[in-house]
Write a protein that holds these residues in place. Structure first.
Motif, PDB file in Angstrom:
ATOM      1  N   GLU A  72      -4.265 -41.097  15.783  1.00  0.00           N
ATOM      2  CA  GLU A  72      -4.988 -40.057  15.029  1.00  0.00           C
ATOM      3  C   GLU A  72      -6.337 -39.712  15.660  1.00  0.00           C
ATOM      4  O   GLU A  72      -7.369 -39.704  14.979  1.00  0.00           O
ATOM      5  N   ARG A  73      -6.324 -39.374  16.914  1.00  0.00           N
ATOM      6  CA  ARG A  73      -7.563 -39.099  17.653  1.00  0.00           C
ATOM      7  C   ARG A  73      -8.198 -37.757  17.313  1.00  0.00           C
ATOM      8  O   ARG A  73      -9.247 -37.422  17.833  1.00  0.00           O
ATOM      9  N   GLU A  74      -7.598 -37.013  16.416  1.00  0.00           N
ATOM     10  CA  GLU A  74      -8.218 -35.764  15.984  1.00  0.00           C
ATOM     11  C   GLU A  74      -9.058 -35.957  14.729  1.00  0.00           C
ATOM     12  O   GLU A  74      -9.625 -35.004  14.210  1.00  0.00           O
ATOM     13  N   LYS A  75      -9.153 -37.200  14.257  1.00  0.00           N
ATOM     14  CA  LYS A  75      -9.916 -37.484  13.040  1.00  0.00           C
ATOM     15  C   LYS A  75     -11.063 -38.446  13.325  1.00  0.00           C
ATOM     16  O   LYS A  75     -10.995 -39.267  14.236  1.00  0.00           O
ATOM     17  N   LEU A  76     -12.108 -38.327  12.492  1.00  0.00           N
ATOM     18  CA  LEU A  76     -13.239 -39.247  12.549  1.00  0.00           C
ATOM     19  C   LEU A  76     -13.107 -40.284  11.441  1.00  0.00           C
ATOM     20  O   LEU A  76     -12.688 -39.953  10.324  1.00  0.00           O
ATOM     21  N   TYR A  77     -13.482 -41.509  11.748  1.00  0.00           N
ATOM     22  CA  TYR A  77     -13.490 -42.612  10.791  1.00  0.00           C
ATOM     23  C   TYR A  77     -14.836 -43.305  10.917  1.00  0.00           C
ATOM     24  O   TYR A  77     -15.513 -43.171  11.935  1.00  0.00           O
ATOM     25  N   PHE A  78     -15.215 -44.070   9.894  1.00  0.00           N
ATOM     26  CA  PHE A  78     -16.460 -44.810  10.036  1.00  0.00           C
ATOM     27  C   PHE A  78     -16.443 -46.084   9.219  1.00  0.00           C
ATOM     28  O   PHE A  78     -15.729 -46.212   8.234  1.00  0.00           O
ATOM     29  N   ILE A  79     -17.228 -47.034   9.698  1.00  0.00           N
ATOM     30  CA  ILE A  79     -17.526 -48.252   8.958  1.00  0.00           C
ATOM     31  C   ILE A  79     -19.039 -48.345   8.870  1.00  0.00           C
ATOM     32  O   ILE A  79     -19.757 -47.778   9.702  1.00  0.00           O
ATOM     33  N   HIS A  80     -19.510 -49.046   7.857  1.00  0.00           N
ATOM     34  CA  HIS A  80     -20.956 -49.138   7.686  1.00  0.00           C
ATOM     35  C   HIS A  80     -21.303 -50.399   6.904  1.00  0.00           C
ATOM     36  O   HIS A  80     -20.438 -51.066   6.348  1.00  0.00           O
ATOM     37  N   ARG A  81     -22.591 -50.684   6.864  1.00  0.00           N
ATOM     38  CA  ARG A  81     -23.084 -51.803   6.062  1.00  0.00           C
ATOM     39  C   ARG A  81     -24.265 -51.365   5.188  1.00  0.00           C
ATOM     40  O   ARG A  81     -25.233 -52.083   5.018  1.00  0.00           O
ATOM     41  N   ILE A  82     -24.129 -50.172   4.636  1.00  0.00           N
ATOM     42  CA  ILE A  82     -25.184 -49.592   3.804  1.00  0.00           C
ATOM     43  C   ILE A  82     -24.583 -48.968   2.536  1.00  0.00           C
ATOM     44  O   ILE A  82     -24.711 -47.758   2.308  1.00  0.00           O
ATOM     45  N   PRO A  83     -23.940 -49.770   1.678  1.00  0.00           N
ATOM     46  CA  PRO A  83     -23.290 -49.204   0.496  1.00  0.00           C
ATOM     47  C   PRO A  83     -24.261 -48.527  -0.468  1.00  0.00           C
ATOM     48  O   PRO A  83     -23.842 -47.682  -1.260  1.00  0.00           O
ATOM     49  N   GLY A  84     -25.526 -48.831  -0.383  1.00  0.00           N
ATOM     50  CA  GLY A  84     -26.505 -48.173  -1.240  1.00  0.00           C
ATOM     51  C   GLY A  84     -26.749 -46.729  -0.858  1.00  0.00           C
ATOM     52  O   GLY A  84     -27.269 -45.947  -1.640  1.00  0.00           O
TER      53      GLY A  84
END
Length: 171
Positions: A72-84
């Motif tokens: 799925e290289r036509e989509k952006l995904y993300f992870i983070h450590r800032i739930p606030g």
């Protein structure tokens, strides 16, 4: 290694013997793991363009994009450590969240001075069907390692695999 239990939050490094050039010296962070398979992201391979070089985000700050994987290289995904700052997101492990409100993520990228240490944007992802990843680990293609969230988010892309490869025997 045989006793390692895969779960969301697991970290894998590609074995030197893995013959797939796409996965040469990569670090994978597993964000989803269940009876259907596994999903994760390559943490140490930068994409050739920055976020603001994508047409729809040309007004954003230059921000690194990572090669998440070949799917799925036509989509952006993300992870983070800032739930606030970014809601709702799915908890992964150790304070890391997968996804969430994308507009809030973009706003954070554009306004926070520490965004590069708290969020990763990916083009595509890495995925495995049920028991496929376990088979690849068993054959020695992937090595489970211990890695702190701080290491994953803050170590340089160039040294992350080498740093974790040195630790592989402690696991």
């Amino acid at each position: 290694m045989a006793n390692h239990t895969l779960k969301a939050g697991s970290v894998l490094i590609s074995a030197p013997s893995l013959e797939d050039p796409y996965f040469d010296k990569v670090v994978i962070y597993i964000t989803e793991y269940n009876e259907k398979g596994a999903l994760g992201f390559v943490m140490n391979r930068l994409f050739e363009r920055k976020f603001n070089e994508l047409t729809e985000f040309r007004n954003s700050k230059p921000f690194p994009l990572y090669e998440g994987g070949p799917v799925e290289r036509e989509k952006l995904y993300f992870i983070h450590r800032i739930p606030g700052f970014i809601a709702p997101g799915t908890p992964v492990a150790d304070g890391v969240y997968y996804g969430g409100h994308f507009k809030q993520a973009v706003e954070y990228i554009n306004t926070a001075g520490d965004a590069e240490r708290n969020i990763r944007l990916f083009i595509g992802y890495s995925g495995w069907d049920a028991l496929e990843l376990e088979g690849e680990i068993e054959e020695g293609s992937w090595l489970p390692v211990q890695a702190s969230v701080t290491t994953l988010f803050e170590a340089s892309e160039q040294s992350l695999w080498e740093e974790l490869y040195k630790r592989k025997d402690i696991y």
